[in-house]
Enzyme design. Structure first.
Site, mmCIF file in Angstrom:
data_model
loop_
_atom_site.group_PDB
_atom_site.id
_atom_site.type_symbol
_atom_site.label_atom_id
_atom_site.label_comp_id
_atom_site.label_asym_id
_atom_site.label_seq_id
_atom_site.Cartn_x
_atom_site.Cartn_y
_atom_site.Cartn_z
ATOM 1 N N LYS A 99 0.852 -1.196 0.000
ATOM 2 C CA LYS A 99 0.000 0.000 0.000
ATOM 3 C C LYS A 99 0.889 1.248 0.000
ATOM 4 C CE LYS A 99 -3.996 1.942 2.524
ATOM 5 N NZ LYS A 99 -4.871 1.769 3.717
ATOM 6 N N SER A 125 -9.782 1.890 2.797
ATOM 7 C CA SER A 125 -8.884 2.593 1.910
ATOM 8 C C SER A 125 -7.885 1.706 1.175
ATOM 9 C CB SER A 125 -8.121 3.646 2.726
ATOM 10 O OG SER A 125 -7.260 3.034 3.653
ATOM 11 N N SER A 162 -9.895 -0.350 7.022
ATOM 12 C CA SER A 162 -9.289 -0.176 5.702
ATOM 13 C C SER A 162 -8.636 -1.409 5.095
ATOM 14 C CB SER A 162 -8.272 0.966 5.727
ATOM 15 O OG SER A 162 -8.944 2.206 5.670
#
Lengths: 478, 490, 95
Positions: B79, B154, B178
């Site tokens: 990420k 996210s 997330s």
């Protein structure tokens, strides 16, 4: 109208740790810009703080020494504001649970004693340095100082004069220096002071509107700024019938005046909240006991002891205890066998002179207290006269040279051979008939000249007492 | 069969046996990414050359016998809020510009040491603020199950890349769901471990007291293997815990005999899609077969979790994101008049709307006059929430509940109503507030063919319990092995 | 509570954000909705509850006072939008 000045102090003291409060960068003073930095103290995204064990220890010791209640469960908070000297845009500090509260610092001004109350003592990180470059019309941000550990000591508004402020700061400096938690060097910014000052009519119990003065980097500047600002406020109220505005003022050493700092464009709302990246700190009873046990004898106790045990004057005791290092040097000299009075005289005379001439700190002196004690002993035994001893001292001071070897190599042992002294005195008297005549005619000064001649002939090694006795005897016999 | 059809652990075994080279695996993944990225936009940065070079280095170490772990040589994707030394790390924000971290996140060091290969940096909601990956400055990621839907957020890029078989596992971060929510929307297994078990050093902070890094992978077993690599005390993170770690995989057990699993009835009421409800409750039946006892109970805090979460998260975010000011790194606005103007322009133009909204909200709840009513109140309610979970875990080994009220919404439907979007986080945020481990695993498909996720929550440091239950479930079901059928737009 | 554009201005100044006028009105409305929803928390009596800033009872995480030199000034400066060989550059800060 008679005015009373009311002052409170916020003092920032840099702690003498090797590394910064939340990262392992050095705290060394100076250094090329941005060479004592890492991702943590430059606020790189994703970096995290880890608390320095020594900072907690030093702050706790300072709290204890200033008679504070120690907060046994304390935390850090974030103080949020934007400025380029603050790379994270928040300063890690303590608002809700500062490490120390409700302290007391006794001070003495003249013969009057007084207690200054400490509101709180908290830990925080220093900010960076901004230097404007007119040539490029840009400001350089140097983060070497970012994260240098500080304690901020906030007093109640208990001072009524500049002298009280100075007495308190001297006490604070001495206490923290003795604890070994700070160097307290004002010129390097390791002790900085903001002064909150207001005035009120004598007898009033209400506080007036205060101003905060910053940029005070010497005791002299603090005294002068207080005098100036008190007068300014009094005149403002009394002569101009105006009100004092609550504001921050900068002391300008060159103009000898405080100057209003342009009020910040934005509201001050620091939005303090508990720092989530640093777990709370618990100071257990046993931890605090161990700190108490490790605390050194402080200056007031030493002063009292030097007078009581060793018969030193109050003045001498005060001078010798000015710093912990000085007191240690003195005590080590005494411990090595020197008479306290002799050790005191030598340190205040010869040692301090060397320090002054060579701009040294007592901590930098290599000449060992044991060597000084030995030198004092040689004088006591009559093996060296005092003047020669001073010469030897100066010769060996810089490299802690071998005193006995030096004395031997230069043939400096005191001449105690009375036959030789008598011979020399006779020779001098014979060679200086005019001076002898002057002496006889009542000019007592002439004996001083003759004494000097005798000592010179003995190459300075004569025992002045013996030489003087012999000279007086011979003059009387003439 | 493509190498990408193997699980991470299966690929690890093939590499260890020298049946597949690290380069081959890396090349296969890079090709899959190249083929898919223009459609789903899962990656912000693809490390074509770096990954191949790293693959050779890892291969050399494997040959020299210097690497032996079960995931040695298995490439991963990261990420884009995790700092990678010298590799652009953007948080999917304009304001970070081409920021190349001068240091490596602890999790990256650990992955490298274990012989991982970094394929690239994954798309996300800007600064991890969002539930759809639509707030990314680099454009939204699309759900591989249906490109007309969001992948969740996210960590939407991570979930999409794993679901679409562009990599074997990914590292995401979870502040309020997330990892778990996009895992649920994309039909993969994702886990947020106990707060403090994985170092946050190098994770660009959104809300420091809630953020936690964790894996998204094909199965609970793969997640266990990744957690074994990344968990553990880190001296650079003051909030990291001293706790046993590194043995989740070897201790994995599908026997749930005697395990008590609680079902909070408060999480199955109004607002929960009936298909999701049915699928999640059916998980209980499978776990029961494996020996678990199932019991319903009350968790009477659910209405407070979303406000509490958003107050705390926004407050911390407002402070954490202050450092993005155009001075030390990232993007700086042009044509500013003075320092204040530089700050204002850089931040106003550099942050997207959702980030600005949360910064303003966070600034508000901390400001003079409102701190006690909002921020301090939220810290008190957080204590109430934590106590409610402590009570529950005094009775149950695990809690089973939904991950999200619905399956993945359509692109463009969520951002127009921020409060509505926040409310959809109801099942995930409490786990972060209480610092607990939570796992999301696929448990069905809805009538539109979109994945449904179920959430297993354990007590603090109860990662093994959580993974065991998920592993047991995945022994008896195959939802975790399903792949997106098409990816065509509706 | 009512979130006025003045209040939005106040928090914007503190956050160093400067919203265009039309966005400000929209933001005020959204924040009012969100903050209004947060008032649910007032249903819960928390007067006896200690605020929980740190979830786990971890304490005294301290490092030894030993210097480590990071070294890379160039690397730290390299990301700055304006810098020279030694420092970050910003517009004039003091008069």
């Amino acid at each position: 109208m008679n005015w009373e000045v009311v002052i409170g102090l916020e003092t920032h003291v840099e702690l003498a740790t090797k590394t910064k409060i939340f990262c392992s960068c050095t705290t060394a003073f100076g250094g090329d810009p941005n060479t004592h930095v890492c991702p943590v103290c430059t606020g790189m995204p994703g970096s995290l703080p880890v608390m320095n064990k020594k900072v907690l220890e030093y702050a706790a010791k300072a709290s204890l020494a200033l008679n504070c209640d120690v907060t046994q469960y304390c935390k850090f908070d974030r103080k949020n504001y934007f400025y380029p000297d603050l790379p994270k845009a928040y300063q890690v500090s303590q608002l809700y649970l500062p490490i120390g509260r409700n302290g007391k610092v006794p001070i003495q001004v003249g013969s009057e004693e007084k207690v200054i109350r400490i509101h709180e003592l908290h830990m925080e990180e220093d900010a960076g340095k901004l230097v404007h470059d007119n040539w490029i019309d840009q400001t350089r941000a140097d983060y070497n100082r970012c994260g240098v550990p500080l304690i901020e000591i906030v007093t109640e508004p208990d001072f009524r004069s500049g002298d009280e402020v100075i007495a308190y700061l001297e006490k604070l400096r001495s206490t923290l220096e003795y604890l070994g938690v700070s160097d307290c060097k004002m010129q390097e910014g390791s002790l900085r002071c903001d002064v909150n000052l207001s005035v009120r009519p004598q007898g009033s119990t209400e506080l007036g509107t205060r101003t905060e003065m910053k940029n005070l980097n010497s005791f002299k500047a603090i005294s002068r700024a207080i005098a100036y600002e008190a007068r300014r406020q009094e005149e403002l109220i009394e002569m101009d019938h105006k009100r004092v505005i609550q504001e921050t003022r900068r002391w300008d050493d060159n103009k000898d005046a405080t100057i209003s700092m342009r009020s910040k464009e934005n509201a001050q709302d620091y939005r303090y909240f508990p720092e989530p990246d640093i777990p709370p700190m618990e100071l257990t009873d046993s931890y605090l006991d161990s700190l108490r046990a490790s605390m050194p004898e402080m200056a007031p106790a030493k002063r009292e002891r030097y007078q009581r045990e060793w018969g030193l004057s109050e003045k001498d005791a005060a001078l010798l205890t000015d710093t912990r290092a000085m007191a240690a040097y003195f005590e080590d000299t005494v411990a090595a066998g020197a008479a306290p009075k002799q050790a005191s005289d030598w340190i205040q005379g010869e040692v301090l002179r060397e320090l002054k001439e060579k701009s040294l700190d007592i901590k930098q002196v290599v000449f060992a207290p044991e060597a000084l004690a030995h030198l004092i002993d040689l004088v006591r035994q009559g093996k060296l006269n005092r003047n020669t001893a001073v010469k030897v001292f100066r010769a060996v001071f810089d490299d802690n040279g071998d005193i006995d070897a030096y004395v031997k190599a230069h043939g400096l042992e005191q001449v105690n051979d009375t036959g030789l002294v008598e011979q020399v005195v006779s020779d001098v008297l014979a060679a200086n008939p005019q001076s002898v005549a002057d002496y006889k005619a009542g000019k007592k000064k002439a004996s001083g000249f003759l004494m000097g001649q005798c000592m010179k002939a003995l190459k300075g090694k004569g025992d002045p007492k013996v030489v003087s006795q012999t000279l007086n005897k011979k003059l009387a016999e003439l | 069969m493509s190498l990408l059809d193997y699980s991470a652990l299966e690929l690890g075994r093939l590499i260890a046996a020298d049946e597949v080279s690290v380069r081959e695996a890396t090349r296969t993944a890079l090709d899959a990414i190249a083929a898919a990225n223009s459609d789903n936009n899962a990656f912000i940065t693809v490390l074509e050359e770096d990954a191949l070079r790293e693959a050779e280095q890892v291969q050399a170490k494997l040959r020299a016998g210097e690497l032996s772990g079960p995931l040695a040589g298995v490439p991963a994707a990261i990420k884009d809020n995790i700092c990678t030394l010298g590799v652009k790390t953007t948080c999917a924000s304009k304001i970070l510009g081409d920021f190349k971290p001068p240091y490596q996140a602890t999790v990256m060091e650990r992955l490298q040491r274990a012989g991982s290969v970094n394929l690239g940096k994954l798309n996300m909601d800007e600064f991890a603020m969002g539930s759809t990956t639509e707030t990314s400055f680099y454009g939204p990621t699309k759900n591989p199950w249906n490109l007309g839907h969001v992948p969740g957020g996210s960590s939407g890029g991570a979930a999409a890349a794993v679901a679409n078989r562009e990599c074997w596992y990914a590292l995401g971060s979870d502040t309020g769901g997330s990892i778990r929510q996009p895992a649920s929307y994309c039909g993969v297994t994702g886990m947020k471990p106990t707060y403090g078990t994985v170092s946050r050093y190098g994770l660009i902070a959104y809300a420091s007291s809630l953020d936690q890094i964790g894996p998204l992978a094909r199965s609970a077993e793969d997640c266990a293997a990744v957690l074994d690599l990344i968990m553990g005390k880190d001296p650079r993170d003051g909030t990291s815990l001293e706790a046993p770690c590194g043995h989740l995989l070897e201790n994995l057990s599908a026997d749930l005999t005697g395990k008590k699993i609680g079902i909070p009835v408060d999480c199955f009421g109004d607002g929960l899609d009936p298909e999701v409800r049915a699928a999640v409750l059916s998980v209980a039946d499978v776990l029961k077969e494996r020996g678990a006892e199932i019991e319903e109970f009350r968790l009477p805090i659910m209405e407070y979790v979303v406000p509490t979460y958003y107050i705390i998260a926004a407050a911390e975010a407002s402070s954490n994101l202050s450092r993005f000011d155009g001075v030390k790194y990232g993007w700086r606005a042009e044509n500013y008049e003075d320092l204040t103007d530089l700050y204002n322009k850089t931040r106003t133009e550099g942050f997207g709307n959702e980030v600005k909204r949360r910064i303003l909200l966070g600034t508000f709840v901390l400001s003079t006059g409102y701190y006690d009513a909002y921020y301090n109140k939220a810290l008190q309610v957080k204590a109430v929430i934590k106590n409610a979970f402590d009570d529950a875990f005094s009775k149950y080994d695990l809690i089973l509940m939904p991950v999200a009220p619905t399956t993945a919404p359509k692109l463009g439907e969520s951002l127009s109503n921020p409060l509505q979007m926040y409310l959809s986080d109801i099942y995930t945020v409490s786990v972060n507030l209480a610092g607990l481990p939570g796992l999301s695993m696929p448990c069905g498909l809805d009538k539109n063919g979109l994945p449904i996720g179920a959430q297993l929550i354990g007590p603090a440091l109860g990662e093994q319990k959580v993974l065991d239950a998920a592993y047991a479930y995945q022994q008896d079901t195959n939802y975790h092995q399903k792949t997106p059928v098409g990816g065509a737009k509706e | 509570m009512k979130i006025t554009t003045e209040l939005v201005d106040y928090v914007s100044v503190l956050s160093r954000l400067k919203l265009p006028e039309e966005e400000k009105v929209k933001m005020a409305g959204e924040l009012e909705q969100i903050i209004g929803y947060m008032d649910i928390l007032n249903r819960l009596d928390t007067s006896d509850i200690e605020p929980m800033s740190h979830t786990f009872p971890v304490k005294n995480v301290l490092r030894e006072d030993v210097v480590e030199d990071f070294g890379g000034r160039a690397a730290l400066l390299s990301n700055a939008p304006a810098h020279d060989d030694t420092a970050f550059l910003v517009p004039k800060t003091v008069d």
